[in-house]
Scaffold this active site. Structure first.
Site, PDB file in Angstrom:
ATOM      1  N   GLN A  55       7.198   5.882  35.273  1.00 56.56           N
ATOM      2  CA  GLN A  55       6.535   6.318  34.034  1.00 56.56           C
ATOM      3  C   GLN A  55       6.476   5.299  32.901  1.00 56.56           C
ATOM      4  OE1 GLN A  55       6.745   9.852  30.658  1.00 56.56           O
ATOM      5  NE2 GLN A  55       7.945  10.123  32.465  1.00 56.56           N
ATOM      6  N   ARG A  84       3.122  -1.504  46.890  1.00 52.24           N
ATOM      7  CA  ARG A  84       3.595  -1.838  48.227  1.00 52.24           C
ATOM      8  C   ARG A  84       2.691  -1.196  49.281  1.00 52.24           C
ATOM      9  NH1 ARG A  84       9.789  -1.510  49.626  1.00 52.24           N
ATOM     10  NH2 ARG A  84       9.684   0.081  48.040  1.00 52.24           N
ATOM     11  N   PHE A 144      10.759  -2.997  37.212  1.00 52.36           N
ATOM     12  CA  PHE A 144      11.655  -2.844  38.353  1.00 52.36           C
ATOM     13  C   PHE A 144      13.107  -2.844  37.880  1.00 52.36           C
ATOM     14  CE2 PHE A 144       8.113  -4.981  40.778  1.00 52.36           C
ATOM     15  CZ  PHE A 144       7.770  -3.840  41.479  1.00 52.36           C
ATOM     16  N   ARG A 178      14.242 -11.706  42.663  1.00 51.87           N
ATOM     17  CA  ARG A 178      14.474 -11.690  44.121  1.00 51.87           C
ATOM     18  C   ARG A 178      13.170 -11.890  44.893  1.00 51.87           C
ATOM     19  NH1 ARG A 178      18.350  -7.883  42.492  1.00 51.87           N
ATOM     20  NH2 ARG A 178      17.030  -6.068  42.820  1.00 51.87           N
ATOM     21  N   LYS A 224      20.260   0.706  36.783  1.00 52.07           N
ATOM     22  CA  LYS A 224      18.969   1.394  36.900  1.00 52.07           C
ATOM     23  C   LYS A 224      18.981   2.560  35.910  1.00 52.07           C
ATOM     24  CE  LYS A 224      17.896   0.354  41.671  1.00 52.07           C
ATOM     25  NZ  LYS A 224      17.415   0.835  42.956  1.00 52.07           N
ATOM     26  N   VAL A 225      17.852   2.842  35.340  1.00 50.03           N
ATOM     27  CA  VAL A 225      17.821   3.887  34.316  1.00 50.03           C
ATOM     28  C   VAL A 225      16.569   4.751  34.442  1.00 50.03           C
ATOM     29  CG1 VAL A 225      17.538   4.269  31.824  1.00 50.03           C
ATOM     30  CG2 VAL A 225      19.274   2.678  32.633  1.00 50.03           C
ATOM     31  N   TYR A 226      16.757   6.060  34.329  1.00 49.81           N
ATOM     32  CA  TYR A 226      15.639   7.000  34.222  1.00 49.81           C
ATOM     33  C   TYR A 226      15.653   7.639  32.836  1.00 49.81           C
ATOM     34  CZ  TYR A 226      14.450   6.759  39.178  1.00 49.81           C
ATOM     35  OH  TYR A 226      14.030   6.333  40.410  1.00 49.81           O
ATOM     36  N   GLU A 227      14.571   8.332  32.546  1.00 51.18           N
ATOM     37  CA  GLU A 227      14.341   8.954  31.234  1.00 51.18           C
ATOM     38  C   GLU A 227      15.592   9.553  30.574  1.00 51.18           C
ATOM     39  OE1 GLU A 227      11.508   9.500  29.205  1.00 51.18           O
ATOM     40  OE2 GLU A 227      12.943  10.474  27.893  1.00 51.18           O
ATOM     41  N   ASP A 278      10.882   6.978  28.437  1.00 56.74           N
ATOM     42  CA  ASP A 278       9.866   6.343  29.282  1.00 56.74           C
ATOM     43  C   ASP A 278       8.595   6.040  28.498  1.00 56.74           C
ATOM     44  OD1 ASP A 278      11.236   6.199  31.639  1.00 56.74           O
ATOM     45  OD2 ASP A 278      10.544   8.118  32.391  1.00 56.74           O
ATOM     46  N   GLY A 296      14.759  15.416   7.668  1.00 59.05           N
ATOM     47  CA  GLY A 296      14.533  14.769   6.374  1.00 59.05           C
ATOM     48  C   GLY A 296      15.136  15.553   5.229  1.00 59.05           C
ATOM     49  N   GLY A 297      14.654  15.310   4.039  1.00 62.90           N
ATOM     50  CA  GLY A 297      15.240  15.918   2.846  1.00 62.90           C
ATOM     51  C   GLY A 297      14.698  17.300   2.523  1.00 62.90           C
ATOM     52  N   GLN A 298      13.702  17.767   3.285  1.00 61.69           N
ATOM     53  CA  GLN A 298      13.119  19.084   3.016  1.00 61.69           C
ATOM     54  C   GLN A 298      13.600  20.033   4.103  1.00 61.69           C
ATOM     55  OE1 GLN A 298      11.459  19.341   0.296  1.00 61.69           O
ATOM     56  NE2 GLN A 298      10.848  17.226  -0.144  1.00 61.69           N
TER      57      GLN A 298
HETATM   58  N1  CAO Z   1       6.150  -5.548  47.882  1.00 59.60           N
HETATM   59  C1  CAO Z   1       7.414  -5.694  48.340  1.00 59.60           C
HETATM   60  N2  CAO Z   1       8.489  -5.160  47.734  1.00 59.60           N
HETATM   61  C2  CAO Z   1       8.264  -4.439  46.609  1.00 59.60           C
HETATM   62  C3  CAO Z   1       6.967  -4.259  46.079  1.00 59.60           C
HETATM   63  C4  CAO Z   1       5.890  -4.862  46.759  1.00 59.60           C
HETATM   64  N3  CAO Z   1       4.630  -4.720  46.329  1.00 59.60           N
HETATM   65  N4  CAO Z   1       7.083  -3.513  44.973  1.00 59.60           N
HETATM   66  C5  CAO Z   1       8.388  -3.228  44.814  1.00 59.60           C
HETATM   67  N5  CAO Z   1       9.108  -3.776  45.799  1.00 59.60           N
HETATM   68  C6  CAO Z   1      10.544  -3.743  45.986  1.00 59.60           C
HETATM   69  C7  CAO Z   1      11.294  -4.413  44.855  1.00 59.60           C
HETATM   70  O1  CAO Z   1      11.231  -5.793  45.000  1.00 59.60           O
HETATM   71  C8  CAO Z   1      12.680  -3.835  45.044  1.00 59.60           C
HETATM   72  O2  CAO Z   1      13.321  -4.517  46.106  1.00 59.60           O
HETATM   73  P1  CAO Z   1      14.801  -5.200  45.966  1.00 59.60           P
HETATM   74  O3  CAO Z   1      15.713  -4.110  45.527  1.00 59.60           O
HETATM   75  O4  CAO Z   1      15.055  -5.656  47.369  1.00 59.60           O
HETATM   76  O5  CAO Z   1      14.725  -6.300  45.011  1.00 59.60           O
HETATM   77  C9  CAO Z   1      12.397  -2.437  45.582  1.00 59.60           C
HETATM   78  O6  CAO Z   1      11.002  -2.423  45.937  1.00 59.60           O
HETATM   79  C10 CAO Z   1      12.620  -1.256  44.670  1.00 59.60           C
HETATM   80  O7  CAO Z   1      12.547  -1.565  43.313  1.00 59.60           O
HETATM   81  P2  CAO Z   1      13.446  -0.753  42.264  1.00 59.60           P
HETATM   82  O8  CAO Z   1      14.898  -1.048  42.537  1.00 59.60           O
HETATM   83  O9  CAO Z   1      12.933  -1.074  40.936  1.00 59.60           O
HETATM   84  O10 CAO Z   1      13.103   0.770  42.610  1.00 59.60           O
HETATM   85  P3  CAO Z   1      14.055   2.049  42.622  1.00 59.60           P
HETATM   86  O11 CAO Z   1      13.187   3.171  43.065  1.00 59.60           O
HETATM   87  O12 CAO Z   1      15.292   1.847  43.415  1.00 59.60           O
HETATM   88  O13 CAO Z   1      14.486   2.253  41.103  1.00 59.60           O
HETATM   89  C11 CAO Z   1      14.096   2.628  38.757  1.00 59.60           C
HETATM   90  C12 CAO Z   1      13.623   2.875  40.189  1.00 59.60           C
HETATM   91  C13 CAO Z   1      13.038   3.201  37.834  1.00 59.60           C
HETATM   92  C14 CAO Z   1      15.444   3.353  38.531  1.00 59.60           C
HETATM   93  C15 CAO Z   1      14.264   1.115  38.507  1.00 59.60           C
HETATM   94  O14 CAO Z   1      13.074   0.467  38.854  1.00 59.60           O
HETATM   95  C16 CAO Z   1      14.637   0.768  37.076  1.00 59.60           C
HETATM   96  O15 CAO Z   1      15.777   0.961  36.638  1.00 59.60           O
HETATM   97  N6  CAO Z   1      13.670   0.217  36.313  1.00 59.60           N
HETATM   98  C17 CAO Z   1      13.885  -0.253  34.952  1.00 59.60           C
HETATM   99  C18 CAO Z   1      14.011   0.899  33.986  1.00 59.60           C
HETATM  100  C19 CAO Z   1      12.816   1.797  34.016  1.00 59.60           C
HETATM  101  O16 CAO Z   1      11.685   1.410  33.859  1.00 59.60           O
HETATM  102  N7  CAO Z   1      13.109   3.090  34.157  1.00 59.60           N
HETATM  103  C20 CAO Z   1      12.094   4.108  33.924  1.00 59.60           C
HETATM  104  C21 CAO Z   1      11.496   4.581  35.129  1.00 59.60           C
HETATM  105  S1  CAO Z   1      10.551   6.001  34.744  1.00 59.60           S
HETATM  106  O17 CAO Z   1      11.671   7.207  34.606  1.00 59.60           O
END
Ligand code: CAO
Length: 427
Positions: free
Chosen positions: A18, A39, A98, A105, A137-140, A169, A248-250
């Site tokens: 997102q 991918r 990512f 990588r 890694k972080v989600y919303e 997000d 706020g103040g209101q």
């Molecule tokens: N071709 C080949 N490999 C690909 C690719 C492509 N076109 N696109 C992605 N990949 C690979 C990446 O290189 C990664 O591989 P490695 O782990 O081997 O380096 C893998 O796919 C997965 O990427 P990821 O770790 O980002 O994905 P995830 O689903 O495990 O994690 C998320 C998701 C959102 C937790 C993580 O991407 C993240 O923390 N992002 C930053 C914060 C963020 O934006 N969070 C909000 C997301 S919306 O709630």
């Protein structure tokens, strides 16, 4: 003549889920050519998440990826890497969200990107900026919790709460979009690109600044505008959860309207703005409060806000939320009905303004989405459907990258684009 503000800007969109897609969708709405790299065979994970129509891209995906083109490219395949590097050379911006280190990588370090294209703006969303959690890694909701929103949201006697608005997000995606256009503006003067980082924790904390304000005010005594003060409950050492108190103040609160017993959204947010106090007293049938020293001034009312709002509620319960709005607005009393998603989806004026848009999709048919929340007089936004997975692979290879037939054939043969060979897909 109207043109799109970002026409001619080419974005290499390596975003997913997102936060990143919010950013690149906004840039696409403003006219940038957004090339989403996905991918092969898999695509953005959200294509298949929360599906409502079998085998069709989910609303989650479609609502975040309008106006983009999609190329499937395996960036870990040697030929795929070459294509990716060629894309870096001809794009103005690379956007990614990512997990930390993923792009490195793939071999696309900031140093390598600068070698390939010194003008490139390289923009990232990450969960955290530099510090102890930068590799996480972080989600919303993690961002809402670590950015100060959850600890200050909810009621005093309940647990921390996350909000429905996707401030981690979508909020961070907006920050990133601003960082990108600012970096592009800077590039006009310097000729060079730069790195842009928008951490989600920072974005949420930025939206919570009034709570950081209150944290510091606590050192100088109780926060008198919090209803907790009027209820005689002492403050701790951190900004408390404020329920529906105004930030706020209101002073303000959410109060019941006619029909609340059966309708979960028969409520109105009511603000007792000081200037509107005499009008409020008249409308709720308490004209004597205008001159009563116990109620006449904002300071005098601070320790009895709960009683004030209960009394206002006795009046609002006799009207529906729209009647309250119709009566109060002409009197300059700020208030707002609690609108359900159903009411918003059906509201004609939001459709007319392009704030909610109906889009047609070949797999799923018609659906509603949010339009651009920023309206520009010379850069009109036309929301077009999201791309199918890899829909534009051929056109990007041939037209954008200018590869000949033989070259495209070799790339396809290598499995770098399109559906990967079985063994690779199973990896
Ligand atoms: N071709 C080949 N490999 C690909 C690719 C492509 N076109 N696109 C992605 N990949 C690979 C990446 O290189 C990664 O591989 P490695 O782990 O081997 O380096 C893998 O796919 C997965 O990427 P990821 O770790 O980002 O994905 P995830 O689903 O495990 O994690 C998320 C998701 C959102 C937790 C993580 O991407 C993240 O923390 N992002 C930053 C914060 C963020 O934006 N969070 C909000 C997301 S919306 O709630």
């Amino acid at each position: 003549m109207t043109t799109k503000a970002l026409e001619g800007v080419r974005i290499l969109d390596f975003t997913h889920v997102q936060s990143g897609p919010t950013c690149t969708q906004l840039l696409a709405w403003f006219g940038a050519d957004v090339i989403k790299v996905e991918r092969p065979g898999v695509g953005d994970a959200t294509r298949g998440q929360l599906r409502d129509v079998p085998d069709a891209d989910s609303l989650y995906f479609t609502m975040l990826n309008h106006n983009k083109r999609s190329i499937t490219l395996n960036s870990k395949n040697p030929k795929g890497k070459e294509v990716l590097e060629d894309l870096v050379k001809i794009c103005d911006v690379l956007v990614e969200n990512f997990a930390p280190g993923a792009l490195d990588r793939m071999g696309l370090t900031w140093e390598r990107i600068q070698e390939l294209n010194p003008g490139m703006v390289y923009a990232s969303v990450k969960g955290f900026g530099p510090g102890p959690y930068e590799d996480c890694k972080v989600y919303e909701n993690v961002a809402q919790c670590t950015g100060g929103s959850a600890s200050t949201t909810g009621f005093l006697d309940g647990p921390p709460l996350v909000t429905g608005a996707q401030i981690g997000d979508t909020g961070t995606g907006l920050n990133l979009a601003l960082g990108i256009v600012t970096a592009l503006y800077h590039r006009e003067q310097t000729g060079r690109g730069q790195r842009v980082l928008a951490p989600m924790q920072d974005g949420v904390l930025n939206l919570c600044r009034v709570k950081l304000r209150d944290q510091q005010r606590l050192a100088h005594g109780p926060l008198k505008e919090y209803s907790q003060h009027g209820r005689g409950i002492e403050f701790g050492d951190a900004t408390p959860r404020g329920g529906n108190d105004s930030g706020g103040g209101q002073p303000g609160w959410i109060i019941k309207c006619k029909g609340w017993e059966n309708d979960p959204n028969a409520y109105v947010y009511f603000i007792t703005q000081a200037a509107a106090w005499p009008a409020i007293c008249d409308v709720i049938g308490k004209p004597e409060w205008k001159d009563d020293p116990e109620y006449a001034t904002p300071d005098a009312r601070l320790d009895k806000l709960t009683h004030v709002f209960e009394t206002i509620e006795d009046w609002t319960k006799t009207k529906n939320k729209f009647e309250v709005m119709d009566i109060c607005n002409p009197l300059n009393i700020p208030c707002g009905p609690i609108l359900s998603m159903k009411e918003l989806a059906e509201e004609p004026s939001l459709r007319e303004a392009g704030t909610i848009v109906e889009v047609d999709h070949p797999e799923r048919g018609k659906y509603l989405t949010v339009g651009c929340p920023i309206k520009m007089s010379n850069s009109p936004v036309e929301v077009t459907r999201s791309p199918l997975l890899g829909e534009h692979t051929d056109e990007i290879l041939a037209e954008v990258l200018g590869y000949g037939e033989t070259e495209v054939g070799e790339i396809k043969q290598s499995g770098a684009v399109g559906t990967p060979p079985k063994a690779e897909a199973a990896e």
